[in-house]
Scaffold this motif. Structure first.
Motif, PDB file in Angstrom:
ATOM      1  N   GLU A  67      31.954  31.500  53.724  1.00 52.42           N
ATOM      2  CA  GLU A  67      31.423  30.853  52.500  1.00 52.42           C
ATOM      3  C   GLU A  67      30.011  30.194  52.590  1.00 52.42           C
ATOM      4  O   GLU A  67      29.475  29.974  51.695  1.00 52.42           O
ATOM      5  N   GLY A 105      32.411  33.715  42.079  1.00 50.17           N
ATOM      6  CA  GLY A 105      32.909  34.395  43.125  1.00 50.17           C
ATOM      7  C   GLY A 105      32.847  35.960  42.847  1.00 50.17           C
ATOM      8  O   GLY A 105      32.184  36.274  41.944  1.00 50.17           O
ATOM      9  N   LYS A 152      38.361  40.213  49.848  1.00 54.35           N
ATOM     10  CA  LYS A 152      39.752  39.714  50.334  1.00 54.35           C
ATOM     11  C   LYS A 152      40.091  38.063  50.366  1.00 54.35           C
ATOM     12  O   LYS A 152      41.169  37.867  50.267  1.00 54.35           O
ATOM     13  N   ASP A 153      39.047  37.389  50.434  1.00 51.62           N
ATOM     14  CA  ASP A 153      39.286  35.901  50.308  1.00 51.62           C
ATOM     15  C   ASP A 153      38.757  35.312  49.052  1.00 51.62           C
ATOM     16  O   ASP A 153      38.863  34.059  48.746  1.00 51.62           O
ATOM     17  N   TYR A 154      38.932  36.261  47.804  1.00 54.45           N
ATOM     18  CA  TYR A 154      38.620  35.570  46.647  1.00 54.45           C
ATOM     19  C   TYR A 154      39.818  34.960  46.042  1.00 54.45           C
ATOM     20  O   TYR A 154      40.968  35.173  46.101  1.00 54.45           O
ATOM     21  N   SER A 155      39.416  33.705  45.317  1.00 51.62           N
ATOM     22  CA  SER A 155      40.341  32.871  44.604  1.00 51.62           C
ATOM     23  C   SER A 155      39.993  32.851  43.059  1.00 51.62           C
ATOM     24  O   SER A 155      38.975  32.202  43.038  1.00 51.62           O
ATOM     25  N   ALA A 156      40.811  33.137  42.087  1.00 50.52           N
ATOM     26  CA  ALA A 156      40.334  33.397  40.835  1.00 50.52           C
ATOM     27  C   ALA A 156      40.128  31.761  40.620  1.00 50.52           C
ATOM     28  O   ALA A 156      41.068  30.779  40.985  1.00 50.52           O
ATOM     29  N   GLN A 157      39.213  31.265  39.674  1.00 50.94           N
ATOM     30  CA  GLN A 157      39.030  30.139  39.126  1.00 50.94           C
ATOM     31  C   GLN A 157      40.252  29.801  38.239  1.00 50.94           C
ATOM     32  O   GLN A 157      40.482  30.700  37.491  1.00 50.94           O
ATOM     33  N   GLU A 158      40.687  28.697  37.970  1.00 52.60           N
ATOM     34  CA  GLU A 158      41.510  28.246  37.082  1.00 52.60           C
ATOM     35  C   GLU A 158      41.369  28.646  35.488  1.00 52.60           C
ATOM     36  O   GLU A 158      42.146  29.140  34.764  1.00 52.60           O
ATOM     37  N   ARG A 188      44.030  32.182  35.585  1.00 55.50           N
ATOM     38  CA  ARG A 188      44.918  32.601  36.074  1.00 55.50           C
ATOM     39  C   ARG A 188      46.516  32.750  35.310  1.00 55.50           C
ATOM     40  O   ARG A 188      46.672  32.000  34.392  1.00 55.50           O
ATOM     41  N   GLU A 213      50.354  32.597  35.309  1.00 55.56           N
ATOM     42  CA  GLU A 213      51.398  31.811  35.772  1.00 55.56           C
ATOM     43  C   GLU A 213      52.608  32.279  35.102  1.00 55.56           C
ATOM     44  O   GLU A 213      52.750  32.297  33.917  1.00 55.56           O
TER      45      GLU A 213
END
Length: 166
Positions: free
Chosen positions: A95, A144, A149-155, A163, A165
Motif C-alpha cells: 500500500e 483501487g 488479491k488485496d483489493y477491497s471494494a469501496q462501499e 457492495r 449485501e
C-alpha cells in the motif's frame, strides 16, 4: 521454428536470465522484466521470427504471500505460424509503495496500448512511456485495482452502493 530453437536464440542473444517452462499446454519463456521491450523489439524485427501480432497481455497477482506479479505476453507470427508466450515476474508493491512498473511495448505493437491500459486499470501495473496510460474499464476516480488479491471494494461510488449485501 520450434520452441526450443526460439529459446536457444534468445538465450544466446540475451543471456542466461532467460528461462523456459515447457510443462503444460503452452510452453513459456520467462525474461527479465527490465528487458521486456528490448526482447519484444527483437522478436518483432528479426526475420527468423517476425512476431507481428500481439494477441494478448494479461497479468497475475500472486498475492502478498509470494509478493510477486506476472505479465504474460502472447505473440504470434502470422506469416510463419509461430506462437510464443513470454512471461515476466516482478515484485508486487504494498500500500505505501508506488505501483509496480515495467516498460511499455505499445511502440512495437499498437494493440499493446489497450492491453496495457486494461492491465493498469485492473491490476495497477504502471507501463513506463505508455502514450496514454489511464483507466479503460473503470471511471478515472475509481479507488483501487479490482483484480489484485488485496483489493477491497469501496462501499459507495458517487452515492451508489457498490457492495452487495445479502
Amino acid at each position: 521454428m520450434t520452441f526450443e530453437e526460439i529459446k536457444n536464440i534468445l538465450v544466446a542473444g540475451f543471456g542466461e536470465m532467460i528461462s523456459a517452462d515447457e510443462k503444460g499446454l503452452q510452453p513459456s519463456i520467462t525474461v527479465p522484466s527490465g528487458s521486456i521491450a528490448e526482447i519484444c523489439q527483437f522478436l518483432f524485427e528479426d526475420e527468423r521470427f517476425y512476431f507481428d501480432y500481439l494477441a494478448c497481455i494479461t497479468a497475475i497477482d500472486n498475492g502478498p504471500g509470494l509478493a510477486t506479479m506476472e505479465l504474460i505476453y502472447n505473440l504470434n507470427s502470422i506469416p510463419y505460424g509461430h506462437e510464443l508466450m513470454l512471461k515476466i515476474i516482478f515484485p508486487r508493491n504494498t500500500e505505501d509503495q508506488p505501483l509496480p512498473s515495467v516498460s511499455t511495448v505499445s511502440h512495437i505493437w499498437r494493440t499493446a496500448d489497450w492491453h496495457e491500459r486494461e492491465t493498469f486499470d485492473l491490476f495497477g501495473i504502471h507501463f513506463e512511456n505508455h502514450p496514454d496510460l489511464r483507466r479503460i474499464l473503470l471511471p478515472e476516480d475509481w479507488e483501487g485495482h479490482p483484480l489484485r488479491k488485496d483489493y477491497s471494494a469501496q462501499e459507495k461510488y458517487h452515492g451508489i452502493n457498490v457492495r452487495y449485501e445479502n
